[in-house]
Motif scaffolding. Structure first.
Motif, short mmCIF file in Angstrom:
data_model
loop_
_atom_site.label_atom_id
_atom_site.label_comp_id
_atom_site.label_asym_id
_atom_site.label_seq_id
_atom_site.Cartn_x
_atom_site.Cartn_y
_atom_site.Cartn_z
N PRO A 284 0.82 -1.21 0.00
CA PRO A 284 0.00 0.00 0.00
C PRO A 284 0.85 1.27 0.00
O PRO A 284 2.05 1.23 0.33
CB PRO A 284 -0.80 -0.11 1.30
N ALA A 285 0.23 2.39 -0.34
CA ALA A 285 0.92 3.68 -0.40
C ALA A 285 0.24 4.69 0.52
O ALA A 285 -0.99 4.76 0.57
CB ALA A 285 0.93 4.21 -1.82
N ILE A 286 1.05 5.44 1.25
CA ILE A 286 0.57 6.55 2.07
C ILE A 286 1.14 7.81 1.44
O ILE A 286 2.33 8.10 1.57
CB ILE A 286 1.03 6.41 3.54
N ILE A 287 0.30 8.56 0.75
CA ILE A 287 0.76 9.59 -0.18
C ILE A 287 0.74 10.98 0.46
O ILE A 287 -0.22 11.37 1.11
CB ILE A 287 -0.11 9.59 -1.45
N GLY A 288 1.81 11.73 0.21
CA GLY A 288 1.91 13.10 0.69
C GLY A 288 3.28 13.38 1.28
O GLY A 288 4.15 12.50 1.28
N PRO A 289 3.53 14.57 1.80
CA PRO A 289 2.60 15.69 1.83
C PRO A 289 2.70 16.49 0.54
O PRO A 289 3.78 16.95 0.16
CB PRO A 289 3.11 16.53 3.01
N ASP A 290 1.60 16.65 -0.16
CA ASP A 290 1.60 17.39 -1.42
C ASP A 290 1.29 18.87 -1.23
O ASP A 290 1.48 19.66 -2.15
CB ASP A 290 0.58 16.77 -2.39
N LEU A 291 0.81 19.24 -0.03
CA LEU A 291 0.47 20.63 0.23
C LEU A 291 1.68 21.33 0.86
O LEU A 291 1.64 21.84 1.98
CB LEU A 291 -0.74 20.71 1.17
N THR A 292 2.78 21.33 0.12
CA THR A 292 4.01 21.93 0.62
C THR A 292 4.91 22.26 -0.57
O THR A 292 4.61 21.88 -1.71
CB THR A 292 4.72 20.97 1.60
N ALA A 293 6.01 22.95 -0.29
CA ALA A 293 6.92 23.34 -1.37
C ALA A 293 7.73 22.14 -1.86
O ALA A 293 7.94 21.18 -1.13
CB ALA A 293 7.87 24.43 -0.87
N ARG A 294 8.19 22.24 -3.10
CA ARG A 294 9.12 21.25 -3.64
C ARG A 294 10.52 21.60 -3.16
O ARG A 294 11.34 22.15 -3.88
CB ARG A 294 9.04 21.23 -5.18
N SER A 295 10.77 21.29 -1.90
CA SER A 295 11.97 21.75 -1.21
C SER A 295 13.20 20.90 -1.50
O SER A 295 14.32 21.29 -1.15
CB SER A 295 11.72 21.77 0.30
N LYS A 296 13.00 19.74 -2.12
CA LYS A 296 14.13 18.84 -2.42
C LYS A 296 14.02 18.36 -3.86
O LYS A 296 12.93 18.34 -4.44
CB LYS A 296 14.10 17.62 -1.49
N ILE A 297 15.15 17.94 -4.40
CA ILE A 297 15.17 17.44 -5.78
C ILE A 297 14.26 16.23 -5.93
O ILE A 297 13.56 16.09 -6.93
CB ILE A 297 16.61 17.10 -6.20
N GLU A 298 14.23 15.36 -4.93
CA GLU A 298 13.48 14.12 -5.06
C GLU A 298 11.96 14.32 -5.03
O GLU A 298 11.21 13.37 -5.28
CB GLU A 298 13.90 13.11 -3.99
N VAL A 299 11.49 15.54 -4.76
CA VAL A 299 10.05 15.79 -4.80
C VAL A 299 9.68 16.70 -5.97
O VAL A 299 8.59 17.28 -5.98
CB VAL A 299 9.53 16.38 -3.46
N GLN A 300 10.52 16.80 -6.95
CA GLN A 300 10.25 17.71 -8.08
C GLN A 300 9.02 17.30 -8.88
O GLN A 300 8.40 18.14 -9.54
CB GLN A 300 11.48 17.78 -8.99
N ASN A 301 8.65 16.03 -8.82
CA ASN A 301 7.47 15.56 -9.55
C ASN A 301 6.25 15.40 -8.64
O ASN A 301 5.31 14.67 -8.97
CB ASN A 301 7.78 14.24 -10.25
#
Length: 386
Positions: A262-279
Motif C-alpha cells: 500500500p501507499a501513504i501519499i503526501g505531503p503534497d500541500l508543501t513546497a518542492r523543497s528537495k530534488i526528489e520531490v520535483q514531480n
C-alpha cells in the motif's frame, strides 16, 4: 449516546441518507435508518445532528505530531535520533508529548487517530505508534504500539551521514545498511527459534514483529527508484512494507500495484523543497487508486499542518481521485494500512466509538466540524472555546 437524523457514511457499506448511530460505553452499538432507531434509554444522551454528515473520525496515517512540535526548536524536536544511521530500538512512545497543540488542531479538523513516529534522517529510525488524538497519557492514547518500524531511502539519510563522511553517503550505502541489519535480524530470529541464542539483543528484538509480519517496515521513499529499491528489499527479506510519501508513485503505478504494497501519499500541500520531490502532484493519489493500489493520504505534520488533511483529500479529488476513494484514504484505507481497522476507520458495531460530525462533506473547505466523539465521549463541539 444516540446520534439521530444524520447522513451516515459508515465507510464500509452504503450511505444512510437519514439514519442514526448508537454507542454504548466506548464502542459503537448499532446504526441504521431513522425508522429503525431505538428509543433513547434512561440517561442516554441524544444528539440531533439535523442532516449533518456522520462519519468515522479521520485518520492521518503518517505524521510527527507530538514528537516534532511547532515553534519549539530543539526543545520540542525529538523526531530523529541522528547519532547513528541504524536505531531500531528507539520508540516513539518515549518521545510523544500529548500536550502538543497539534493534537487539538487534529481534533478540530475531524481527526481522531494518527500514526506518529521517528523521522527520516536515519536508514532505520525506530518504532512508530498509532494513537488517539485525545488524552494526556500516551500509554492510554495508544491503539497499537509498536505500529511500524521506520526506514528511509533517498536524500535524507545520505545527506545526514554523508555530510559527516559516514555511511551512508549514497543510495547504495543506504540499501546496504538496511540489508545488513535485516540479515542480522534474520539470523537472530533463527537462533532464537532454534533455542541456540546466547543472549537477547536489545537492537535485534524490535525486528521480530517485522520479520513475523505483525507490523510493516514504514518506508520513506519519494523517488521512483527509491520506491523500487524498498520493494526489492522487502521481497528479498519477505517482510511487509508501506510506501510512505510515494511522490513519484504515479510514474510506476503498475509496478507498485504488482508489488501488492500500500501507499501513504503526501505531503503534497508543501513546497518542492528537495530534488526528489520535483514531480510532486496531487494526481498521484488518483493514478494509484485507478491502478488498484490501497492508498491513504497523509500530512507529514509539521511539514504540512495536520489540520489540512481534509483539504489534501479534496485536492486529490480535484486532480482525479474519486470522492469515495479520497474519503476512504483518510478513514478505512488508512486504518487498514496502519493495521487498526479492527478498531477504527469505519462505523461498525463493536468498533471504537470515534465519530466525526461535519456540517457537510469534510473535504469542502467551508465545512464545519460540529462534534468529535472519541471513545464514546464528546471531546469537541463547534464553538468550544477550550
Amino acid at each position: 449516546m444516540l446520534i439521530i437524523n444524520g447522513k451516515i457514511l459508515p465507510m464500509e457499506g452504503k450511505t444512510i441518507e437519514n439514519g442514526y448511530v448508537q454507542t454504548k460505553g466506548e464502542v459503537i452499538k448499532e446504526l441504521g435508518k431513522m425508522e429503525q432507531a431505538p428509543s433513547p434509554g434512561k440517561g442516554e444522551e441524544v444528539l440531533d445532528v439535523k442532516g449533518a454528515w456522520v462519519m468515522p473520525g479521520l485518520i492521518d496515517a503518517h505524521c510527527h505530531v507530538g514528537i516534532m512540535e511547532e515553534k519549539r526548536g530543539t526543545a520540542g524536536d525529538d523526531c530523529n535520533e541522528a547519532t547513528d544511521p541504524i536505531t531500531p530500538a528507539v520508540r516513539a512512545v518515549d518521545g510523544v508529548n500529548p500536550m502538543d497543540p497539534a493534537f487539538h488542531d487534529a481534533i478540530i479538523a475531524g481527526i481522531t487517530s494518527l500514526m506518529t513516529g521517528p523521522g527520516s534522517a536515519n536508514v532505520v529510525g525506530g518504532q512508530s505508534i498509532f494513537l488517539k488524538t485525545h488524552g494526556r497519557c500516551v500509554d492510554e492514547m495508544a491503539v497499537l504500539n509498536p505500529a511500524a518500524m521506520k526506514a528511509a531511502f533517498g536524500e535524507n539519510p545520505k545527506n545526514e551521514y554523508g555530510g559527516r563522511d559516514l555511511m551512508p553517503g549514497t543510495r547504495m550505502g543506504t540499501a546496504a545498511l538496511l540489508r545488513e541489519v535485516l540479515f542480522q535480524a534474520k539470523q537472530y530470529q533463527k537462533e532464537k527459534q532454534e533455542g541456540t541464542l546466547e543472549k537477547e539483543d536489545f537492537q535485534m528484538e524490535p525486528w521480530l514483529p517485522v520479520l513475523e509480519k505483525k507490523i510493516p517496515l514504514k518506508t520513506h521513499a519519494h523517488r521512483a527508484d527509491d520506491i523500487l529499491t524498498a520493494i526489492r528489499i522487502a521481497k528479498e527479506f519477505e517482510i511487509d512494507l508501506t510506501l510512505d510519501h510515494c511522490t513519484e508513485g504515479h510514474l510506476i503505478a503498475e509496478e507498485i500495484a504488482e508489488s501488492g504494497f500500500p501507499a501513504i501519499i503526501g505531503p503534497d500541500l508543501t513546497a518542492r523543497s528537495k530534488i526528489e520531490v520535483q514531480n510532486m502532484s496531487f494526481k498521484t493519489n488518483g493514478i494509484l487508486e485507478k491502478a488498484g493500489v490501497l492508498t491513504a493520504i497523509m500530512t507529514d505534520h509539521p511539514v504540512s499542518l495536520i489540520r489540512y488533511l481534509p483539504l489534501c483529500a479534496g485536492l486529490a479529488v480535484k486532480q482525479g481521485m474519486s470522492m469515495e476513494g479520497a474519503l476512504k484514504a483518510v478513514t478505512i484505507n488508512a486504518a487498514k494500512i496502519c493495521r487498526v481497522d479492527d478498531r477504527v476507520g469505519s462505523l461498525k458495531p463493536g468498533k471504537d466509538a470515534d465519530i466525526a460530525v461535519f456540517s457537510d462533506n469534510p473535504v469542502n473547505t467551508l465545512t464545519k466540524t460540529l462534534y468529535i466523539i472519541i471513545n464514546g465521549q464528546i471531546v469537541y463541539h463547534e464553538g468550544d472555546k477550550s
